[in-house]
Design a protein around this motif. Structure first.
Motif, mmCIF file in Angstrom:
data_model
loop_
_atom_site.group_PDB
_atom_site.id
_atom_site.type_symbol
_atom_site.label_atom_id
_atom_site.label_comp_id
_atom_site.label_asym_id
_atom_site.label_seq_id
_atom_site.Cartn_x
_atom_site.Cartn_y
_atom_site.Cartn_z
ATOM 1 N N GLU A 1 -60.937 7.699 28.217
ATOM 2 C CA GLU A 1 -62.061 6.774 28.193
ATOM 3 C C GLU A 1 -63.212 7.339 27.361
ATOM 4 O OE1 GLU A 1 -63.439 5.613 32.049
ATOM 5 O OE2 GLU A 1 -64.949 4.275 31.204
ATOM 6 N N PHE A 2 -63.722 6.510 26.494
ATOM 7 C CA PHE A 2 -64.753 6.969 25.552
ATOM 8 C C PHE A 2 -65.940 6.029 25.530
ATOM 9 C CE2 PHE A 2 -60.695 8.597 24.191
ATOM 10 C CZ PHE A 2 -60.961 9.939 23.906
ATOM 11 N N ILE A 3 -67.032 6.509 24.954
ATOM 12 C CA ILE A 3 -68.229 5.685 24.823
ATOM 13 C C ILE A 3 -68.757 5.790 23.391
ATOM 14 C CG2 ILE A 3 -69.693 7.580 25.700
ATOM 15 C CD1 ILE A 3 -71.666 5.460 26.688
ATOM 16 N N ILE A 4 -69.155 4.638 22.851
ATOM 17 C CA ILE A 4 -69.831 4.662 21.547
ATOM 18 C C ILE A 4 -71.245 4.149 21.814
ATOM 19 C CG2 ILE A 4 -69.812 3.839 19.159
ATOM 20 C CD1 ILE A 4 -66.836 3.012 19.652
ATOM 21 N N ASN B 1 -83.384 -2.623 20.193
ATOM 22 C CA ASN B 1 -82.240 -2.842 21.064
ATOM 23 C C ASN B 1 -81.415 -1.581 21.213
ATOM 24 O OD1 ASN B 1 -81.652 -5.267 22.434
ATOM 25 N ND2 ASN B 1 -81.685 -6.333 20.447
ATOM 26 N N PHE B 2 -80.596 -1.546 22.264
ATOM 27 C CA PHE B 2 -79.689 -0.415 22.427
ATOM 28 C C PHE B 2 -78.425 -0.940 23.088
ATOM 29 C CE2 PHE B 2 -77.842 3.295 24.477
ATOM 30 C CZ PHE B 2 -78.018 4.303 23.514
ATOM 31 N N SER B 3 -77.287 -0.646 22.470
ATOM 32 C CA SER B 3 -76.014 -1.148 23.026
ATOM 33 C C SER B 3 -75.027 -0.014 23.178
ATOM 34 C CB SER B 3 -75.393 -2.185 22.083
ATOM 35 O OG SER B 3 -76.291 -3.231 21.864
ATOM 36 N N ILE B 4 -74.091 -0.213 24.087
ATOM 37 C CA ILE B 4 -72.999 0.758 24.181
ATOM 38 C C ILE B 4 -71.664 0.014 24.200
ATOM 39 C CG2 ILE B 4 -74.307 2.585 25.366
ATOM 40 C CD1 ILE B 4 -72.757 1.741 27.959
ATOM 41 N N VAL B 5 -70.658 0.761 23.716
ATOM 42 C CA VAL B 5 -69.291 0.235 23.769
ATOM 43 C C VAL B 5 -68.472 1.280 24.510
ATOM 44 C CG1 VAL B 5 -67.251 -0.355 22.391
ATOM 45 C CG2 VAL B 5 -69.531 -0.936 21.547
ATOM 46 N N ASN C 1 -75.860 6.449 12.536
ATOM 47 C CA ASN C 1 -76.711 6.675 13.707
ATOM 48 C C ASN C 1 -75.960 6.537 15.032
ATOM 49 O OD1 ASN C 1 -78.959 7.231 12.281
ATOM 50 N ND2 ASN C 1 -79.790 5.140 12.321
ATOM 51 N N ASP C 2 -74.760 5.954 14.961
ATOM 52 C CA ASP C 2 -73.975 5.787 16.185
ATOM 53 C C ASP C 2 -73.274 7.104 16.523
ATOM 54 O OD1 ASP C 2 -74.740 3.157 15.825
ATOM 55 O OD2 ASP C 2 -72.833 2.575 14.889
ATOM 56 N N PHE C 3 -72.932 7.253 17.791
ATOM 57 C CA PHE C 3 -72.195 8.475 18.159
ATOM 58 C C PHE C 3 -71.209 8.175 19.279
ATOM 59 C CE2 PHE C 3 -75.069 9.151 21.753
ATOM 60 C CZ PHE C 3 -76.291 8.656 21.284
ATOM 61 N N VAL C 4 -70.122 8.965 19.195
ATOM 62 C CA VAL C 4 -69.046 8.709 20.137
ATOM 63 C C VAL C 4 -68.843 9.904 21.055
ATOM 64 C CG1 VAL C 4 -67.283 9.409 18.446
ATOM 65 C CG2 VAL C 4 -66.596 7.989 20.381
ATOM 66 N N GLY C 5 -68.621 9.662 22.338
ATOM 67 C CA GLY C 5 -68.405 10.749 23.294
ATOM 68 C C GLY C 5 -67.240 10.431 24.209
ATOM 69 N N ARG C 6 -66.728 11.500 24.782
ATOM 70 C CA ARG C 6 -65.589 11.305 25.693
ATOM 71 C C ARG C 6 -66.108 11.292 27.127
ATOM 72 N NH1 ARG C 6 -60.170 15.164 25.958
ATOM 73 N NH2 ARG C 6 -58.904 13.757 27.269
ATOM 74 N N LEU C 7 -65.856 10.220 27.829
ATOM 75 C CA LEU C 7 -66.332 10.142 29.220
ATOM 76 C C LEU C 7 -65.358 10.810 30.175
ATOM 77 C CD1 LEU C 7 -67.730 6.483 29.255
ATOM 78 C CD2 LEU C 7 -69.044 8.603 29.285
ATOM 79 N N GLY C 8 -64.130 10.933 29.722
ATOM 80 C CA GLY C 8 -63.102 11.580 30.552
ATOM 81 C C GLY C 8 -61.771 10.958 30.257
#
Ligand SMILES: Nc1nc2c(ncn2[C@@H]2O[C@H](COP(=O)(O)OP(=O)(O)OP(=O)(O)O)[C@@H](O)[C@H]2O)c(=O)[nH]1
Length: 604
Positions: free
Chosen positions: A513-516, A462-466, A503-510
C-alpha cells in the motif's frame, strides 16, 4: 708520578711518521693552484700539470721527475709552476721547513699578484704548521695587501683561507667563520661547488668551535651537496663535529667512526697539524664513551705528548683533561690529582699565550682596509643574523605549533563532523527511504505530508492524496515467489515516480500500500494523476517473468475540504475510497466525491 707519566708517554705514543690530513688540505689548495695556473700556461705546459698526479709515497720517483723538469729550459710561468709542484710534494711529505726554504728562494714580490697570492698562502700555511705565528702573520698581511687586486674567485677564496688559517691558530674562530662566509659568497658568485665545499666545511668547523650547533645541522646538507662525495679531509672538518654534537649517536654512526679510525690507523706521524690532534682527541673521546678505556688513555697521552712538543696549549689542555677523566674512571685518584694540577698550570700558560698572541696580532694587524671593513660589516650582520634567526626560529616554532594544532584541530573537527553527518545522513536515509522500493518510508512521508498540507492551507492552496494498493498481490507472491513480489513492488514505484510531478511525492504506507501526496492540487488533478498511474502500472512489461503476471492497483483519491481538513481525515477518506475501488472489482479509482469522479475526470 711524573716519571711514570713520561714513561707512559714514551711507551704509548704511536710511532707515526707523516700526516695525511695536511696532504689532503694541500691537495685542495693545489687543485686551486692548478686551475689558476692553467690560465697562464700554453698547451705544452700540460706535462707540468701532470706532475701533480705522481704517487707522493714514491719519493725518489717524484724527485727524479721534478729534477728532469728543472733541467729543461723553462719560461717564467713554468718556473713558478714547478716551484708550486715541488711545494705541493714537500707539504705532502710534511716537510714544511723545506717548503719554506723552497718558496723563499724565489722573489715573489716581483711576480704578478695572482701568483703572489698562491705563494703567500703556502708560506702562511707552512708557518702556521710550524707554529711560527709571527711569520704566518707577516705573509697573511701581505696577502691582504694585494687582496683588492685579486678578482679570480678561486684565488680570492684562497686568500681568505690563508687569513682564516691564521685566525684559527689565534683561536679567533668568529673571524675565521666570517671569512668562510666570504668564501661561500665567492662560491655562490662564481657558481663553483669546489669553493662552496671548502667554504662550507670551514664554516662548519668554526661553528663547531663556537658551539653554534644548530647552524651546523642547518648547513650540513648544503655542505654535503657541494662537496659531492665526502673526502677524507672533509670527514674531519664536517663529520667529526657532526658526530660529536650528537654524542648519543656515537655508536650508531659506525660508518663515520669507522672511516675516522681507519684514517688514524693509516696516518703517518707529521710535524704537528692541528687537525691531527683534533682527530686523536675525538677518537679518544669516542673510545672513552664506548668503554675502550685503554685506547682512550693511549690516544689522550699521544695527543698530550705531541702537542706539548709543539707547545700547543689548547690541545695539551684537552689531552690532560682526557687523562684526568680516564684516571677518575679507573679510580686512580693519585693520577687524577696529578693531571688536575698540571691542567691548571697549563691553563694559566694558555691564558698567558693568548695575551701574547693577541699582542702579536695587534702589532701585525691585518692591514687591508677593505677586508677589515668587510669583516666588521659581516660581524655586525652576523650578530644581527643570529639574533634575527633566534627570533625567527622561536616565531617559527610558535607558528609551527599553532599551525599544527590548528591543523590537527581542524582535521579532528572535520573528521568528527564528517562522521556525524555521514551517520546522520545514513540514519536519515534509512529512516526516510524504504530500502526495497526507494519510496519514502511511512513515518517520513506522513510527516512530510503534514508539513506540506499545513503550508498549502496557509497559502489557500488545495492538497490531495492518492492511496493505492496492489491487486491480488498475495497471489503474485504465492504464484511467482517473493522475489518476483519484491521486483513488482520496486517496478511499481519506479513507474509511479515517472508519472508524478516534481512537487509530488510517493511513500510506502506498508506492505503493498502506497500514498502519493499532491500539494497544490485539487481532486480533478489528483484523479488524472491516479488514472495515469493506474494505466502505467497496467502496462508494466512482465513478459520476461511470466505472461501470466498482471500488475494492477486500486486507487483511492481524497482532497481537503471543509470537513476533511487534516491528514488523518484525508487518509481515512482515501482508504475508504480505496476499499470502494477494491470492492468495485479492482484496477480502478474511487474518490471522496463518489459519483462525481467520472464526470470530473472527463471534464479535465
Ligand atoms: N514480496 C513481498 N510481499 C509483500 C511485502 N509486503 C507485504 N507483502 C505481501 O503482500 C500480500 C498482501 O496480501 P493481501 O493483504 O491479502 O492483499 P492482496 O493479496 O493484494 O489482495 P487485495 O489487496 O485484496 O487485492 C501479503 O501476502 C504480504 O505478505 C514485500 O515487501 N514483499
Amino acid at each position: 708520578m711524573r716519571r711514570l707519566l713520561s714513561k707512559g708517554l714514551r711507551q704509548e705514543s704511536p710511532t707515526l711518521t707523516r700526516i695525511k690530513l695536511v696532504k689532503m688540505k694541500v691537495r685542495f689548495v693545489t687543485t686551486i693552484l692548478i686551475v689558476f695556473l692553467s690560465h697562464f700556461s700554453s698547451a705544452n705546459d700540460l706535462s707540468l700539470d701532470s706532475l701533480y698526479s705522481l704517487d707522493y709515497r714514491d719519493k725518489s720517483k717524484v724527485k727524479r721527475e721534478l729534477e728532469l723538469f728543472e733541467k729543461r729550459k723553462l719560461s717564467l710561468s713554468e718556473k713558478q709552476k714547478l716551484i708550486f709542484a715541488k711545494s705541493y710534494y714537500l707539504s705532502l711529505w710534511g716537510d714544511f721547513k723545506g717548503r719554506i726554504k723552497l718558496l723563499n728562494s724565489y722573489e715573489w714580490d716581483k711576480a704578478e699578484d695572482n701568483i703572489k697570492v698562491g705563494a703567500y698562502y703556502q708560506l702562511t700555511e707552512s708557518y702556521v704548521n710550524l707554529g711560527n705565528l709571527e711569520k704566518a702573520l707577516y705573509y697573511t698581511s701581505k696577502v691582504t695587501e694585494i687582496l683588492p687586486n685579486i678578482n679570480e674567485p678561486k684565488l680570492k677564496s684562497l686568500a681568505y683561507h690563508s687569513i682564516a688559517d691564521v685566525y684559527e691558530s689565534l683561536y679567533m674562530f668568529e673571524e675565521s667563520y666570517l671569512l668562510s662566509e666570504m668564501i661561500i659568497q665567492e662560491g655562490y658568485e662564481s657558481r663553483s661547488s669546489e669553493i662552496l665545499c671548502y667554504g662550507t666545511s670551514r664554516a662548519i668547523k668554526n661553528l663547531f668551535r663556537l658551539k653554534r650547533f644548530p647552524e651546523i645541522i642547518k648547513n650540513k646538507s648544503a655542505a654535503i651537496r657541494y662537496c659531492g662525495e665526502i673526502n677524507d679531509r672533509f670527514i674531519i672538518e664536517l663529520i667529526t663535529p657532526l658526530i660529536q654534537i650528537s654524542n648519543n649517536k656515537l655508536n650508531s654512526d659506525f660508518d663515520g667512526i669507522a672511516r675516522l679510525i681507519s684514517m688514524y690507523d693509516n696516518l703517518e706521524v707529521s710535524s704537528s697539524p692541528r687537525e691531527f690532534f683534533e682527530l686523536e682527541l675525538f677518537l679518544a673521546e669516542y673510545y672513552l664513551q664506548t668503554d675502550n678505556i685503554e685506547r682512550a688513555y693511549n690516544l689522550y697521552q699521544s695527543a698530550y705528548s705531541r702537542s706539548s712538543d709543539k707547545g700547543d696549549y689548547q690541545f695539551m689542555i684537552d689531552g690532560l683533561d682526557g687523562l684526568f677523566k680516564v684516571s677518575l674512571i679507573t679510580g686512580d685518584s693519585e693520577a687524577a690529582l696529578y693531571y688536575a694540577k698540571i691542567l691548571i698550570d697549563n691553563q694559566k700558560e694558555f691564558e698567558r699565550e693568548l695575551v701574547e698572541k693577541s699582542r702579536l696580532f695587534n702589532s701585525h694587524k691585518i692591514r687591508a682596509k677593505e677586508l677589515e671593513h668587510q669583516i666588521s660589516k659581516l660581524s655586525l650582520s652576523n650578530e644581527n643574523l643570529i639574533l634575527e634567526r633566534e627570533v625567527l626560529n622561536s616565531q617559527k616554532k610558535v607558528f609551527r605549533v599553532a599551525v599544527f594544532s590548528a591543523f590537527a584541530g581542524i582535521l579532528i573537527l572535520t573528521l568528527v563532523i564528517y562522521l556525524l553527518v555521514r551517520q546522520k545522513i545514513r540514519m536519515k536515509k534509512s529512516l526516510d527511504t524504504d530500502f526495497l522500493t526507494g519510496a519514502i518510508s511511512r513515518s517520513s512521508v506522513l510527516s512530510l505530508a503534514r508539513k506540506k498540507l499545513k503550508a498549502c492551507k496557509e497559502n489557500g492552496e488545495n492538497f490531495s492524496i492518492v492511496t493505492f494498493d496492489l491487486d491480488n498481490f498475495k497471489s503474485i507472491n504465492d504464484r511467482f515467489g517473493h522475489s518476483v513480489g519484491d521486483w513488482v513492488l520496486l517496478t511499481v514505484i519506479k513507474t509511479i515516480k515517472l508519472n508524478i510531478r516534481e512537487n509530488d511525492f510517493v511513500g510506502r504506507l506498508g506492505g503493498e500500500e502506497f500514498i502519493i501526496c499532491l500539494p497544490n492540487s485539487e481532486l480533478s488533478q489528483a484523479l488524472v494523476l491516479a488514472e495515469r498511474c493506474r494505466e502505467a502500472l497496467e502496462k508494466i512489461n512482465t513478459k520476461d517473468i511470466s505472461s501470466m503476471l498482471v500488475i494492477t492497483a486500486s486507487f483511492g483519491v481524497s482532497e481537503i475540504n471543509g470537513e476533511v481538513d487534516s491528514l488523518n481525515k484525508l487518509l481515512v477518506e482515501s482508504d475508504r475510497c480505496l476499499y470502494a475501488a477494491k470492492s468495485k472489482g479492482r484496477n480502478c479509482i474511487s474518490s471522496n466525491y463518489g459519483e462525481l469522479e467520472k464526470a470530473r475526470i472527463t471534464a479535465v
